[in-house]
Scaffold this motif. Structure first.
Motif, PDB file in Angstrom:
ATOM      1  N   GLY A 155       0.842  -1.200   0.000  1.00 47.06           N
ATOM      2  CA  GLY A 155       0.000   0.000   0.000  1.00 47.06           C
ATOM      3  C   GLY A 155       0.872   1.242   0.000  1.00 47.06           C
ATOM      4  N   LYS A 156       0.844   1.992   1.094  1.00 48.32           N
ATOM      5  CA  LYS A 156       1.607   3.229   1.178  1.00 48.32           C
ATOM      6  C   LYS A 156       3.053   2.937   1.542  1.00 48.32           C
ATOM      7  CE  LYS A 156      -2.485   5.878   2.499  1.00 48.32           C
ATOM      8  NZ  LYS A 156      -3.130   6.741   3.504  1.00 48.32           N
ATOM      9  N   PRO A 157       3.987   3.803   1.108  1.00 52.00           N
ATOM     10  CA  PRO A 157       3.772   4.982   0.264  1.00 52.00           C
ATOM     11  C   PRO A 157       3.556   4.615  -1.210  1.00 52.00           C
ATOM     12  CG  PRO A 157       6.111   4.734   0.666  1.00 52.00           C
ATOM     13  CD  PRO A 157       5.423   3.669   1.477  1.00 52.00           C
ATOM     14  N   HIS A 158       2.756   5.424  -1.872  1.00 51.83           N
ATOM     15  CA  HIS A 158       2.539   5.236  -3.301  1.00 51.83           C
ATOM     16  C   HIS A 158       3.741   5.798  -4.070  1.00 51.83           C
ATOM     17  CE1 HIS A 158      -1.533   4.032  -2.443  1.00 51.83           C
ATOM     18  NE2 HIS A 158      -1.779   5.184  -1.835  1.00 51.83           N
ATOM     19  N   ILE A 159       4.032   5.195  -5.203  1.00 52.76           N
ATOM     20  CA  ILE A 159       5.205   5.594  -5.998  1.00 52.76           C
ATOM     21  C   ILE A 159       4.746   6.239  -7.303  1.00 52.76           C
ATOM     22  CG2 ILE A 159       7.297   4.810  -7.160  1.00 52.76           C
ATOM     23  CD1 ILE A 159       7.342   2.430  -5.237  1.00 52.76           C
ATOM     24  N   ILE A 160       5.328   7.387  -7.592  1.00 54.46           N
ATOM     25  CA  ILE A 160       5.105   8.078  -8.866  1.00 54.46           C
ATOM     26  C   ILE A 160       6.443   8.173  -9.585  1.00 54.46           C
ATOM     27  CG2 ILE A 160       4.336  10.209  -9.988  1.00 54.46           C
ATOM     28  CD1 ILE A 160       2.688  10.814  -7.484  1.00 54.46           C
ATOM     29  N   ALA A 161       6.468   7.808 -10.843  1.00 52.18           N
ATOM     30  CA  ALA A 161       7.702   7.897 -11.646  1.00 52.18           C
ATOM     31  C   ALA A 161       7.439   8.772 -12.863  1.00 52.18           C
ATOM     32  CB  ALA A 161       8.172   6.516 -12.079  1.00 52.18           C
ATOM     33  N   HIS A 162       8.213   9.819 -12.988  1.00 54.26           N
ATOM     34  CA  HIS A 162       8.055  10.790 -14.075  1.00 54.26           C
ATOM     35  C   HIS A 162       9.244  10.645 -15.036  1.00 54.26           C
ATOM     36  CE1 HIS A 162       7.575  15.322 -15.295  1.00 54.26           C
ATOM     37  NE2 HIS A 162       7.393  14.489 -16.304  1.00 54.26           N
ATOM     38  N   PHE A 163       8.973  10.249 -16.263  1.00 51.99           N
ATOM     39  CA  PHE A 163      10.014   9.968 -17.253  1.00 51.99           C
ATOM     40  C   PHE A 163      10.069  11.079 -18.300  1.00 51.99           C
ATOM     41  CE2 PHE A 163       8.558   6.030 -15.443  1.00 51.99           C
ATOM     42  CZ  PHE A 163       9.695   5.239 -15.318  1.00 51.99           C
ATOM     43  N   HIS A 164      11.293  11.522 -18.619  1.00 48.46           N
ATOM     44  CA  HIS A 164      11.497  12.562 -19.633  1.00 48.46           C
ATOM     45  C   HIS A 164      12.122  11.961 -20.886  1.00 48.46           C
ATOM     46  CE1 HIS A 164      10.776  16.191 -17.098  1.00 48.46           C
ATOM     47  NE2 HIS A 164      11.151  15.391 -16.123  1.00 48.46           N
ATOM     48  N   GLU A 165      11.472  12.139 -22.017  1.00 47.37           N
ATOM     49  CA  GLU A 165      12.002  11.785 -23.332  1.00 47.37           C
ATOM     50  C   GLU A 165      12.225  10.286 -23.514  1.00 47.37           C
ATOM     51  OE1 GLU A 165      12.349  13.719 -26.028  1.00 47.37           O
ATOM     52  OE2 GLU A 165      11.534  15.425 -24.938  1.00 47.37           O
ATOM     53  N   TRP A 166      12.479   9.926 -24.770  1.00 45.18           N
ATOM     54  CA  TRP A 166      12.515   8.512 -25.145  1.00 45.18           C
ATOM     55  C   TRP A 166      13.677   7.764 -24.505  1.00 45.18           C
ATOM     56  CZ3 TRP A 166      16.563   6.183 -27.752  1.00 45.18           C
ATOM     57  CH2 TRP A 166      17.518   7.019 -28.300  1.00 45.18           C
ATOM     58  N   GLN A 167      14.771   8.456 -24.169  1.00 43.56           N
ATOM     59  CA  GLN A 167      15.925   7.773 -23.567  1.00 43.56           C
ATOM     60  C   GLN A 167      15.568   7.134 -22.225  1.00 43.56           C
ATOM     61  OE1 GLN A 167      16.047  10.912 -24.814  1.00 43.56           O
ATOM     62  NE2 GLN A 167      18.055  11.396 -25.667  1.00 43.56           N
ATOM     63  N   ALA A 168      14.584   7.706 -21.543  1.00 41.22           N
ATOM     64  CA  ALA A 168      14.157   7.147 -20.253  1.00 41.22           C
ATOM     65  C   ALA A 168      12.917   6.272 -20.402  1.00 41.22           C
ATOM     66  CB  ALA A 168      13.879   8.284 -19.264  1.00 41.22           C
ATOM     67  N   GLN A 200      16.403   6.193 -40.417  1.00 42.19           N
ATOM     68  CA  GLN A 200      17.000   5.105 -39.632  1.00 42.19           C
ATOM     69  C   GLN A 200      16.827   5.311 -38.123  1.00 42.19           C
ATOM     70  OE1 GLN A 200      20.994   4.121 -40.897  1.00 42.19           O
ATOM     71  NE2 GLN A 200      20.527   4.495 -43.053  1.00 42.19           N
ATOM     72  N   ILE A 201      15.668   5.850 -37.757  1.00 42.39           N
ATOM     73  CA  ILE A 201      15.360   6.035 -36.335  1.00 42.39           C
ATOM     74  C   ILE A 201      14.022   5.365 -35.989  1.00 42.39           C
ATOM     75  CG2 ILE A 201      16.665   8.174 -36.047  1.00 42.39           C
ATOM     76  CD1 ILE A 201      13.872   9.623 -36.277  1.00 42.39           C
ATOM     77  N   TYR A 202      13.618   4.400 -36.803  1.00 40.25           N
ATOM     78  CA  TYR A 202      12.299   3.806 -36.581  1.00 40.25           C
ATOM     79  C   TYR A 202      12.208   3.156 -35.206  1.00 40.25           C
ATOM     80  CZ  TYR A 202       7.944   1.360 -37.453  1.00 40.25           C
ATOM     81  OH  TYR A 202       6.649   0.926 -37.364  1.00 40.25           O
ATOM     82  N   HIS A 203      13.285   2.485 -34.764  1.00 43.17           N
ATOM     83  CA  HIS A 203      13.254   1.832 -33.450  1.00 43.17           C
ATOM     84  C   HIS A 203      13.166   2.863 -32.332  1.00 43.17           C
ATOM     85  CE1 HIS A 203      17.405   2.749 -34.511  1.00 43.17           C
ATOM     86  NE2 HIS A 203      17.721   2.730 -33.227  1.00 43.17           N
ATOM     87  N   ARG A 204      13.857   3.996 -32.490  1.00 38.32           N
ATOM     88  CA  ARG A 204      13.777   5.056 -31.481  1.00 38.32           C
ATOM     89  C   ARG A 204      12.372   5.648 -31.443  1.00 38.32           C
ATOM     90  NH1 ARG A 204      19.200   8.819 -31.645  1.00 38.32           N
ATOM     91  NH2 ARG A 204      20.781   7.177 -31.699  1.00 38.32           N
ATOM     92  N   TYR A 205      11.827   5.850 -32.627  1.00 34.77           N
ATOM     93  CA  TYR A 205      10.465   6.373 -32.717  1.00 34.77           C
ATOM     94  C   TYR A 205       9.478   5.449 -32.038  1.00 34.77           C
ATOM     95  CZ  TYR A 205       5.900   7.181 -34.819  1.00 34.77           C
ATOM     96  OH  TYR A 205       4.547   7.362 -35.004  1.00 34.77           O
ATOM     97  N   CYS A 206       9.647   4.140 -32.249  1.00 34.32           N
ATOM     98  CA  CYS A 206       8.751   3.166 -31.615  1.00 34.32           C
ATOM     99  C   CYS A 206       8.902   3.203 -30.089  1.00 34.32           C
ATOM    100  CB  CYS A 206       9.053   1.759 -32.127  1.00 34.32           C
ATOM    101  SG  CYS A 206       8.553   1.473 -33.846  1.00 34.32           S
ATOM    102  N   MET A 207      10.134   3.370 -29.619  1.00 34.57           N
ATOM    103  CA  MET A 207      10.363   3.471 -28.172  1.00 34.57           C
ATOM    104  C   MET A 207       9.638   4.685 -27.605  1.00 34.57           C
ATOM    105  SD  MET A 207      14.439   2.603 -28.377  1.00 34.57           S
ATOM    106  CE  MET A 207      14.893   2.795 -26.660  1.00 34.57           C
ATOM    107  N   GLU A 208       9.722   5.793 -28.319  1.00 34.84           N
ATOM    108  CA  GLU A 208       9.072   7.017 -27.848  1.00 34.84           C
ATOM    109  C   GLU A 208       7.549   6.868 -27.868  1.00 34.84           C
ATOM    110  OE1 GLU A 208       9.501  11.750 -28.799  1.00 34.84           O
ATOM    111  OE2 GLU A 208       9.250  10.410 -30.524  1.00 34.84           O
ATOM    112  N   ARG A 209       7.028   6.324 -28.962  1.00 30.02           N
ATOM    113  CA  ARG A 209       5.574   6.218 -29.086  1.00 30.02           C
ATOM    114  C   ARG A 209       5.007   5.213 -28.096  1.00 30.02           C
ATOM    115  NH1 ARG A 209       2.291   6.013 -34.803  1.00 30.02           N
ATOM    116  NH2 ARG A 209       0.271   5.334 -34.006  1.00 30.02           N
TER     117      ARG A 209
END
Length: 411
Positions: A172-185, A238-247
């Motif tokens: 239960g508590k504490p609840h966890i929040i994870a904030h991710f920035h950009e496709w690298q994360a 040649q970034i299709y895999h990166r694009y898929c990761m981001e999407r």
């Protein structure tokens, strides 16, 4: 399982509902995940750094930043210490016992937030296994030659592993929040959702990956947003895999945010999801709430700039610094993507108007764009040295004359 680019927050259900509408901060742990935590690559570093104090003030000991470990960055930016939270320490110890190097400390910026840093190199021996696991949950293959994407898989796998070890200690508590920035994360977000970890996830894009590439190619981007064949454009670059990761990251996140309304429109077309929240980048205006303080700083730094100009244009200073305007442009060294082309065009038009009206105003422009530098301008350095010598001489004469004048007046 559907294709990675079609994953949504409903396709990977498993997060328990939180009944409280206003959860107290004491019952929450917030982790902000970015490749640019203590690691300056671009503007996201500045975004995270400048809002850290406000976030740390609101969240206190329950706010942590997660990023990659680079020794040269840690030596100058981080004060290593033990985690104050025993659950965080236990999760770190578990990972360390299995061969991963994890570091903890305070980031030496305003607010001094806690940072948790993963050594990517120490965990690289897991790369093939983790790429296989990522393929199993997302059907996204990562080319062996794309080091940045491979590092993103390692970083994301370590992040998801840490969140799993941490959340398994709580009932239960504490609840966890994870904030991710950009496709690298984003890999960490995708894996957290696929493993059905009890973690609320947020994903923020500061500009879409494909959008960056299209803008860099001098394409009329915003007027043709609905015309692009997204898969084709990403594949050709040649970034299709990166694009898929981001999407996939965007569609797996419980909450998706962008930093401006125009980026929200861009994300709707490029990533096929409307942001839930727009959180604009901005200035901390409270920092200069006292007008006299702001004016004093402005006067002081303007004097410094003028001193630099005197040295830089030594021998050619045929204009009045009191009638000089200073303009600045700063950003990554991308001619069209960061607006340098429009800036130069505007300067050309301004120069034409100043000459037509025969004004005595001079404009000095600073281009602040990091790039590889091979040498220094010797003449400029010589000018700065002469300026300093002249200033020191003038100050010496002033002091000696001042003492003589003072003594004479006393008689």
């Amino acid at each position: 399982m559907p294709l990675a680019r079609s994953l949504s927050m409903t396709s990977l259900n498993g997060l328990p509902q939180w009944e409280d509408e206003d959860l107290p901060v004491e019952d929450l742990l917030l982790f902000e995940v970015s490749w640019e935590v203590t690691n300056k690559v671009g503007g996201i570093y500045t975004v995270i750094q400048t809002k850290a104090k406000t976030t740390a003030d609101e969240w206190g000991e329950n706010y942590f930043l997660i990023g990659p470990y680079f020794e040269h960055n840690v030596k100058t930016q981080v004060e290593v210490c033990d985690p104050p939270n025993p659950a965080v320490k236990k999760a770190m110890d578990t990972m360390k016992s299995q061969g991963c190097q994890v570091f903890f400390g305070r980031w030496l910026i305003e607010g001094s937030p806690y940072v948790l840093l993963f050594d990517i190199g120490s965990a690289a021996w897991n790369l093939d296994r983790w790429k296989g696991e990522f393929w199993d949950v997302s059907n996204i293959g990562i080319p062996f030659h794309d080091r940045e994407a491979n590092d993103a898989v390692i970083f994301g796998s370590l992040t998801a592993w840490f969140l799993k070890e941490l959340s398994s200690q709580f009932d239960g508590k504490p609840h966890i929040i994870a904030h991710f920035h950009e496709w690298q994360a984003g890999v960490g977000l995708i894996l957290s959702r696929s493993q059905k970890l009890p973690v609320a996830t947020i994903f923020t894009t500061h500009a879409t990956l494909l959008g960056r590439y299209l803008c860099a190619a001098s394409i009329d981007f915003y007027n043709n947003l609905d015309q692009f064949d997204i898969d084709k454009e990403a594949g050709e670059r040649q970034i299709y895999h990166r694009y898929c990761m981001e999407r996939a990251s965007v569609h797996c996140a419980h909450v998706f945010t962008t930093v401006s309304q125009i980026t929200a429109v861009e994300a709707e077309h490029m990533l096929k999801r409307n942001p839930d929240v727009v959180t604009p980048n901005g200035l901390n205006i409270k920092k200069f709430s006292a007008m006299h303080e702001f004016q004093n700083l402005h006067s002081m730094y303007k004097a410094r700039i003028q001193e630099f100009i005197r040295g830089h244009f030594y021998g050619h200073l045929d204009f009045s610094l009191e009638k000089t305007l200073f303009f600045f442009i700063a950003g990554r060294y991308e001619f069209s993507n960061k607006g340098a082309d429009m800036f130069l065009e505007a300067l050309s038009r301004l120069n034409f108007l100043l000459r037509v009206h025969k004004t005595d105003v001079t404009v000095v422009v600073f281009f602040i764009m990091p790039a590889k530098t091979n040498n220094f301008n010797v003449e400029t350095l010589k000018g700065q040295a002469v300026r300093k010598q002249l200033w020191d001489t003038a100050q010496s004469v002033k002091e000696k004359f001042g003492k003589k004048l003072y003594n004479a007046l006393l008689k």
